[in-house]
Motif scaffolding. Structure first.
Motif: not given
Length: 318
Positions: A159-164, A296-297, A300-318
């Motif tokens: 829960x403490x993730x900060x930044x873009x 760094x995330x 995560x959200x799992x959506x049953x109908x769409x069969x989709x999992x989405x992670x919300x993560x801090x952008x990592x430096x290349x």
């Protein structure tokens, strides 16, 4: 009541559908979900380890843990089965095995209710706890995303993730009912899933050897055994990437390969033919992403109908 025999998830690999080792075979009728028509969301907290939520089974309060590798199935810890009146169907059977070590059990069928919404599941009764080496005593049973009676399951990771932040998405086609998601890693088609057992991410031997042969990763250290699901042990070897290794934009950390013998580094001479004696058939290589790659995330959200999992993560430096 009669039940048709179903080979669950191609011999349902309880843990190593993502690591290609543990097989859980269950016979039962898949049934259907009993849910209200309005969309619903459940929220769980994985910031302290395996996420757990309160639920109802057989009119009894239970603690239900989330383990994505179980898919639409569940596993009941043995100390909880008697209280819930679960003994398994006479014609149902389940088994978990790694490298010749096998645990046999039965199959139960029951409804899981949370916030008034119910979903029917098939569950393994193996006489051993789901995660005996971890925090298995903190819950009664575990299930995959699809076993939860909800349209969306939100898992808070940090829960403490900060930044873009950025969204990292994994999806599977509508007719694809297997657990996990099809991905490409190093140009190799794989099946990806997630686990909360520890920080390590696990490649099966086929995936690891392919990446070694391509020069994407290199093995190091000795092969050792570690405790995993249902009290079984799994042989692993550490592997490290020579450059950042990413899948759908998710950078992998702390990699291990599931292997019973040391992985083979490719020879520099193109004329040398290496024979490893490995036969994998047409099975898709698999990758199981551990908590270390999700530090760094935020969720995560799992959506049953769409069969989709989405992670919300801090952008990592290349």
């Amino acid at each position: 009541m009669s039940y048709s025999v179903e080979r669950v998830l191609n011999h349902m690999r309880v843990f190593t559908s993502a690591v290609a080792a543990t097989l859980l075979v269950m016979s039962s009728n898949p049934g259907s979900a009993e849910e209200s028509e309005s969309p619903s969301t459940l929220e769980l907290d994985a910031s302290q380890g395996t996420p757990v939520i309160n639920a109802i089974v057989k009119r009894q309060p239970v603690r239900l843990a989330l383990d994505p590798v179980l898919g639409r199935y569940a596993a009941v810890n043995p100390e909880s089965a008697p209280r819930l009146g679960l003994s398994g169907y006479p014609i149902g059977n389940a088994a978990a095995s790694i490298d010749g070590a096998e645990i046999k059990g039965k199959v139960a069928r029951f409804g899981i209710t949370i916030d008034g919404r119910k979903r029917m599941v098939s569950a393994a009764l193996l006489g051993r706890s789901h995660l005996p080496a971890g925090d298995a005593q903190g819950y009664d049973l575990a299930g995959g995303f699809e076993a939860f009676p909800a349209d969306r399951v939100v898992v808070w990771l940090n829960r403490g993730i900060e930044g873009a932040t950025e969204q990292i998405t994994f999806t599977r086609p509508g007719k694809d009912k297997e657990r996990g998601f099809p991905v490409s890693l190093g140009g190799i088609s794989m099946r990806l899933n997630f686990h909360f057992a520890n920080d390590k991410s696990w490649l099966d031997r086929q995936a690891a050897q392919s990446l070694v042969d391509q020069g994407e990763v290199e093995p190091f250290g000795e092969v050792r055994t570690i405790p995993v699901w249902f009290g079984l042990d799994m042989p692993v070897q550490e592997v490290r990437s020579r450059a950042p290794l990413e899948v759908n934009g998710l950078r992998l950390q702390s990699l291990q390969a599931r292997t019973s013998a040391p992985l083979v580094l490719p020879e520099p001479d193109d004329q040398v033919i290496i024979v490893t004696g490995q036969r994998e058939g047409k099975r898709t290589p698999v990758l199981l992403v551990g908590a270390g790659s999700l530090s760094h995330c935020s969720k995560m959200i799992f959506e049953r109908a769409a069969q989709r999992l989405t992670l919300s993560c801090r952008k990592q430096v290349p």
